[in-house]
Design an enzyme around this catalytic site. Structure first.
Site, PDB file in Angstrom:
ATOM      1  N   GLU A 187       0.808  -1.227   0.000  1.00 24.45           N
ATOM      2  CA  GLU A 187       0.000   0.000   0.000  1.00 24.45           C
ATOM      3  C   GLU A 187       0.837   1.270   0.000  1.00 24.45           C
ATOM      4  OE1 GLU A 187      -3.309   0.075   2.690  1.00 24.45           O
ATOM      5  OE2 GLU A 187      -4.229  -1.665   1.762  1.00 24.45           O
ATOM      6  N   GLU A 200      -5.075  -8.411  -0.289  1.00 19.51           N
ATOM      7  CA  GLU A 200      -5.890  -8.216   0.911  1.00 19.51           C
ATOM      8  C   GLU A 200      -7.341  -7.978   0.513  1.00 19.51           C
ATOM      9  OE1 GLU A 200      -4.612  -5.161   3.701  1.00 19.51           O
ATOM     10  OE2 GLU A 200      -2.524  -5.789   3.496  1.00 19.51           O
TER      11      GLU A 200
HETATM   12  C1  PNW Z   1      -4.771  -2.050   4.912  1.00 21.03           C
HETATM   13  N1  PNW Z   1      -8.951   2.724   3.453  1.00 21.03           N
HETATM   14  O1  PNW Z   1      -4.943  -0.704   5.275  1.00 21.03           O
HETATM   15  C2  PNW Z   1      -3.408  -2.489   5.435  1.00 21.03           C
HETATM   16  O2  PNW Z   1      -2.594  -3.059   4.443  1.00 21.03           O
HETATM   17  C3  PNW Z   1      -3.480  -3.374   6.629  1.00 21.03           C
HETATM   18  O3  PNW Z   1      -2.286  -3.291   7.347  1.00 21.03           O
HETATM   19  C4  PNW Z   1      -4.700  -3.029   7.463  1.00 21.03           C
HETATM   20  O4  PNW Z   1      -4.745  -3.652   8.690  1.00 21.03           O
HETATM   21  C5  PNW Z   1      -5.911  -3.387   6.618  1.00 21.03           C
HETATM   22  O5  PNW Z   1      -5.855  -2.777   5.345  1.00 21.03           O
HETATM   23  C6  PNW Z   1      -7.242  -3.030   7.268  1.00 21.03           C
HETATM   24  O6  PNW Z   1      -7.343  -1.655   7.470  1.00 21.03           O
HETATM   25  C7  PNW Z   1      -5.983   0.078   4.800  1.00 21.03           C
HETATM   26  O7  PNW Z   1      -9.128   3.794   4.072  1.00 21.03           O
HETATM   27  C8  PNW Z   1      -6.206   1.263   5.455  1.00 21.03           C
HETATM   28  O8  PNW Z   1      -9.653   2.462   2.451  1.00 21.03           O
HETATM   29  C9  PNW Z   1      -7.179   2.137   4.997  1.00 21.03           C
HETATM   30  C10 PNW Z   1      -7.954   1.822   3.893  1.00 21.03           C
HETATM   31  C11 PNW Z   1      -7.755   0.611   3.238  1.00 21.03           C
HETATM   32  C12 PNW Z   1      -6.763  -0.254   3.701  1.00 21.03           C
END
Ligand code: PNW
Length: 503
Positions: free
Chosen positions: A209, A409
């Site tokens: 990410e 993911e």
């Molecule tokens: C991801 N959004 O983060 C990360 O890769 C993980 O470490 C995390 O635990 C997981 O998704 C769940 O949050 C994100 O705002 C954070 O759309 C924010 C977003 C998406 C993914």
């Protein structure tokens, strides 16, 4: 009395069966539905390609704990969580799931309860290079080597991510991703890991990410949801202006490109690698050709500083002209390095970033905001949109011709409660996964080359600034006792993986 089936019925049944449809007719079929003339329909086309990887994903900082053991250096997340006021309830990842000491039990759980045949984990850079560069820490490498052996013994294919946000603090002290030295240090670390683990690990993800850690860490990530905007922050918690931020974005993709080269050069022959990006994912509100085209155009533009430049080797004209004097400073062969050929593209898919319709004027698409009542999952930012898991891989294929795609993911948090009898009835998570995987199956059914799916996450863990409040696991974790309890969704996932079909 045996029912009579006409020739016409048989022909119709044969034709429908070849389309994955079973149509029953005649008196037997109508039984139980008095008054209805015929027909029940059963869709059977829910299966995935042979050899599909069914896995779960985690990240080092979110599960390992042991933050200062066995020679590990500090990461920017160790610093950030120990800064008062940054994390909900003052939670930290100091112990987290204690996975560093319990990895054997956790691998066994993935096998037995989840039925996974793959696992995506991340490697903590400061465990390997406590100072970011220089002399590696043998105990750090040894931990991942033992983990990989344990996975292989359980017939779970290991997929390793090299950077899931835990930059060594020593490198932050030298400027972090604002400095051009960090991409070089990252490639050195990536090449070293490839040398050590590629005899058993065949797939590496470079960076997890780009968008989240760059925007979250260096400005604050704003996400639109129905009725408002949600702000998320991340370590190191720096606030940059647009020019400096574009430079960090550039260094992140440069680090990826240098790492791709290092992994190919120093890994065993055939070692594969690629990014794991949460691409901005515009979804056509109406599935008609002009709107699909508009969403595809939007996908290319909205990912300009990340996936688009990595896969095309150039910044789009629109990105450069919007950035103007704030455009990234590009040196020498940067763009060639950034677009070093990858073996696959990984995408994290949680939600559409926006719905889109065609528009006559520039840029050729119009964003349609989420309505105030648009359904949401538990996390503040998590709007529901299962079609994202169809359009994401489809656009990665149509825009960039990816030969292999992984869903690195997908998942959701729930307000899980452990009942007295030891069950966790996470019906919302099962609903979510079924709906999203149905859309992924639609993509693989059309020949989009998705090779594997990683549900986030094997077990509840440290959810960054939200601490232990947002539970994403298929397995419930009591963080006081470290007891793991499979949720209903674990059984659902196991059945889906066993059948290789959405169930
Ligand atoms: C991801 N959004 O983060 C990360 O890769 C993980 O470490 C995390 O635990 C997981 O998704 C769940 O949050 C994100 O705002 C954070 O759309 C924010 C977003 C998406 C993914």
């Amino acid at each position: 009395m045996p029912s009579r089936i006409s020739r016409r019925d048989l022909a119709k049944a044969a034709a429908c069966a070849s389309l994955g449809l079973v149509v029953a007719s005649g008196p037997d079929a109508a039984r139980g539905q008095p008054g209805q003339k015929s027909t029940s329909q059963r869709y059977t086309g829910r299966d995935f390609p042979k050899g599909f990887f069914w896995g779960t994903a985690t990240a080092a900082y979110q599960i390992e704990g042991a933050w200062n053991e066995d020679g590990k250096g500090k990461s920017i997340w160790d610093t950030y969580v120990h800064t008062p006021g940054k994390i909900k309830n003052g939670d930290t990842g100091d112990i987290a799931n204690d996975h560093y000491h319990r990895y054997k039990e956790d691998v066994a759980m993935m096998k037995r309860e989840i039925g996974a045949n793959a696992y995506r984990f991340s490697i903590s850079w400061p465990r390997i290079f406590p100072d970011g560069t220089g002399t590696p820490n043998p105990k750090g490498v040894d931990f991942y080597s033992r983990l990989v052996d344990e996975l292989k013994a359980a017939s779970i294919e290991p997929f390793a991510t090299l950077y899931h946000w835990d930059l060594p603090q020593a490198l932050q002290d030298r400027g972090g991703w604002q400095s051009r030295d960090i991409p070089k240090a990252f490639a050195e670390y990536a090449g070293y890991i490839a040398e050590k683990l590629s005899d058993r690990v065949r797939h590496f993800f470079t960076i997890n990410e780009f968008r989240s850690f760059v925007e979250g860490g260096y400005r604050g990530l704003e996400t639109k949801v129905g009725g408002g905007v949600v702000r998320l922050e991340a370590a190191p918690g720096v606030k940059l202006d647009e020019g400096a931020l574009n430079q960090v974005r550039h260094h992140a993709v440069l680090g990826h490109g240098l790492a791709v080269q290092a992994i190919h050069a120093r890994g065993k022959k055939g070692t594969k690698c690629g990014p794991a990006e949460n691409m901005a994912l515009p979804v056509p509100l109406i599935e008609a050709p002009e709107h699909i085209k508009a969403a595809e155009t939007a996908a290319r533009e909205l990912n300009a500083p990340f996936l688009t430049v990595m896969l095309e080797g150039r910044y789009t004209d629109a990105y450069l002209s919007t950035a103007g004097k704030d455009a990234p400073k590009v040196q020498g062969d940067d763009l060639k390095i950034i677009s070093s050929p990858v073996d696959f593209v990984g995408i994290n898919v949680y939600r559409p970033s926006t719905y889109v319709l065609a528009s006559d004027g520039a840029p050729g698409y119009r964003a349609v905001p989420f309505s105030a009542s648009h359904p949401k999952m538990f996390s503040t930012w998590h709007v529901l949109g299962p079609e994202a898991l169809y359009w994401g891989p489809r656009f990665v294929k149509s825009l960039w011709g990816a030969k292999e795609i992984f869903i690195t993911e997908n998942g959701c948090a729930s307000n899980d409660a452990l009942a007295a009898d030891g069950t966790v009835d996470d019906t919302d998570r099962v609903m979510f996964l079924r709906a999203y995987l149905t859309q992924l199956q639609r993509a693989t059914g059309e020949g989009v080359p998705v090779k594997g799916y990683f549900q986030w996450s094997s077990m509840d863990n440290f959810e960054w600034v939200n601490g232990y409040g947002d539970r994403f696991g298929l397995v419930y974790v009591d963080f006081k006792t470290q007891k793991r309890t499979p949720k209903q969704s674990a059984a659902w996932f196991r059945e889906t993986a066993r059948r290789n079909a959405v169930c």
